[in-house]
Design a protein around this motif. Structure first.
Motif: not given
Length: 623
Positions: A461-462, A486-487, A514-515, A557-558
């Motif tokens: 988990t982030l 915050s990314g 923001n991943a 987006n990734a």
């Protein structure tokens, strides 16, 4: 009277005797010294041989120690020294891309021997399509796209039907194969005994007979198999029965890529480009046609109890030239039959379209089909702007074309199991990682965790500004939840170079806000985000699936990541862009975009600095 007696030269006679004695003594001494010299030389040679053996044993100990460290994920420095029975081995380790070379130079009292070994830890995976989809098919919402970057077309291959809404576009070719389903009555899946194939004569080629439950084309077969070393590609053949053995001619054949076979057992599929039409109730044979190599061969698992009642295995030195010999048990296999027509409906295709049925679609290139509706055919003959790019050229219709065959998924179950095993070599952590992670797996806000290879019995988990740097394959038994304003970042360590890294989850992946996903920073490096979760294919929400009853749910987006859900659905939200996506089923929301990177055609996935190393060479070298 004077008498004169004869004179005898006693002095000369004594000198002659002395010379003879000295000569004899010289000869005797020469013989003694000669014998002594030989004895001394033999003693010296024996001593040097003993020292040479000690030196060799020390060099071998150095190679063994380095190999153990490499295989077990232990600390392996660029150089170290081994001491054994008074001998010394200086070990040097060099790394070039995915290859490590180890040289161990032994020394015992001035006598030197050296050994060298080389190792590689790559799994080559070919992603030829911007999106590759399994039997679940693809659903494209308004203005969703599959395109290519840098002038490369964005191609799509789907083993299931494709439907789209207004503006849904594929900028390359779109191929939809015939639908398939497993024949549950023609399978053997109990694995409890090894069956070696191709190590020694005459047990080279193996075959398993089966009886299909329906009269349909055989689209593909699966084998539960592993490999020892790096054998060459094998061939899977389907034959009819000839007096209780495989016939000497094949009804269909397909390549079994060695790259899809791991060092641990896993299901590997072979798809037939020209399927054999089977008849229910008749006997057919699956033949594994391979070469012979004492050190590089396949192992096909079998059920020693012969639980499959409609077939049996055999072996032969050469499948089409030598007699067959019975084998006990049943070799593990699955069969998949073609079940019906699939279609492309409501999609703009810039390139060539291939499907059994094409409806409500605008094809800018050529079209191969059995059935096409009037509006699709009219557009094919007279394409227009702005739907199609310039130059506008009427497409060619190919009615009556054969249905495209199903396409194997680029990653096999065997590959995945090997990666999981590689991760486990680095040890295990029990508990969650990231937010509120357990000791050794927590990541604070603005913090970085460097990890891998490792198996984690928990979730990741982030939700903060956190960075997870992958140094070897990571295997989480739980889920991934990334939702950070915050990314949050997951990336490959720079040591991967042009190679790519792997992160596996047994649960779902939910990614939003923001991943960030990155390769090593070197061109051609990607991060593979893979879930093994099965049965999450949209519809009503069920456990253990994530949002939209999917295995992967992407909100942002990734670029730089490859997402893979071989047994479930992946869902992309409005405006989301990814580099490549492979799933059993694919759902693209309004404006979602897949942008294919050409480098993915030859992506190499490394298990990292500490896992999955295969021995490529081992022998004595000049010190």
């Amino acid at each position: 009277m004077n008498f004169q007696f004869p004179t005898f030269n006693f002095q000369k006679r004594g000198q002659a005797a002395l010379i003879a004695v000295i000569l004899m003594l010289f000869i005797m001494l020469s013989a003694v010294f000669g014998a002594s010299s030989v004895a001394l030389k033999e003693a010296k040679v024996a001593t040097e041989n003993t020292r040479s053996r000690y030196s060799f044993f020390a060099a071998e100990a150095g190679i063994d120690d380095a190999t153990y460290r490499l295989k077990r994920g232990k600390n392996l420095t660029s150089s170290f020294v081994i001491l054994l029975n008074g001998a010394t081995a200086n070990v040097a380790v060099t790394t070039s891309g995915s290859t490590k070379k180890i040289k161990s130079a032994g020394d015992y009292l001035g006598i030197n021997r050296a050994l060298s070994a080389s190792f590689s830890n790559l799994t080559g995976v070919e992603f030829h399509y911007g999106a590759q989809v399994g039997e679940g098919g693809i659903v494209m919402d308004q203005n969703s796209r599959v395109e290519g970057g840098g002038g490369v077309p964005g191609n799509v291959y789907s083993n299931g039907s494709a439907t789209g809404q207004s503006g849904s576009t594929v900028t390359g070719d779109f191929i939809v194969s015939t639908s398939i389903t497993e024949d549950a009555a023609a399978r053997s899946v109990v694995c409890n005994q090894d069956q070696i194939a191709g190590q020694a004569n005459p047990q080279i080629d193996f075959a398993q007979s089966f009886t299909p439950s329906e009269s349909k084309p055989l689209a593909k077969v699966g084998l539960y198999i592993k490999k020892v070393g790096s054998p060459g590609d094998a061939t899977i053949r389907i034959t009819s029965d000839s007096s209780g053995s495989p016939a000497q001619s094949a009804l269909a054949s397909a390549a079994l890529s060695s790259g899809l076979v791991g060092v641990s057992y896993g299901w590997v599929e072979a798809t037939f480009s020209s399927p054999a039409n089977l008849t229910s109730g008749l006997t057919y044979w699956i033949v594994l046609d391979t070469g012979r190599d004492a050190n590089k061969y396949y192992v096909w698992c079998k059920d020693s109890g012969a639980g499959y009642g409609s077939g049996s295995p055999k072996y032969s030195k050469d499948w089409d030239d030598d007699p067959w010999t019975d084998v006990s048990g049943d070799l593990n296999f699955k069969t998949y039959l073609g079940t019906g027509a699939s279609s492309i409906d409501g999609i703009v295709v810039y390139g060539t379209a291939k499907a059994n049925t094409i409806t409500n679609s605008k094809i800018c290139g050529d079209a191969y089909y059995q059935t096409i509706d009037s509006s699709s055919l009219a557009f094919l003959n007279n394409p227009s702007n702005p739907t199609c790019p310039d130059p506008l050229t009427p497409g060619t219709a190919f009615p009556g074309s054969s249905d495209p065959p199903p396409q194997n998924m680029p990653i096999s179950d065997s590959n995945i199991q090997s990666w999981k095993n590689d991760a486990g070599l680095g040890g295990e952590i029990t508990g969650d990682c990231g937010d509120n992670g357990v000791l050794g797996c927590a990541i604070l806000d603005n913090g970085t965790l460097t990890l891998g290879p490792k198996k984690i019995n928990g979730n990741l988990t982030l939700t903060k500004k956190q960075t997870l740097t992958v140094t070897g394959t990571l295997y989480f038994t739980g889920n991934l939840d990334m939702n950070s304003s915050s990314g949050a970042t997951i990336k490959c360590d720079p040591s991967f170079g042009t190679n790519s890294c792997v992160v596996i989850f047994d649960g779902w992946m939910h990614i939003s806000n923001n991943a960030i996903f990155q390769g090593s920073g070197t061109a051609g490096s990607y991060i593979l985000m893979l879930t093994t979760l099965a049965g999450c294919n949209g519809g009503e929400q069920t456990s253990p699936c994530t949002h939209h009853n999917a295995a992967i749910d992407l909100h942002n987006n990734a670029a730089g990541a490859i997402f893979y859900a071989g047994d479930s659905m992946a869902n992309l939200h409005n405006g989301v862009g990814v580099t490549e996506l492979t799933a059993y089923k694919l759902s693209l929301d309004n404006g979602a975009t897949i942008t294919y990177d050409q480098g993915l055609a030859n992506a190499n996935f490394s298990s990292g600095p500490s896992g999955g190393w295969n021995i490529e060479g081992w022998g004595e070298v000049v010190p």
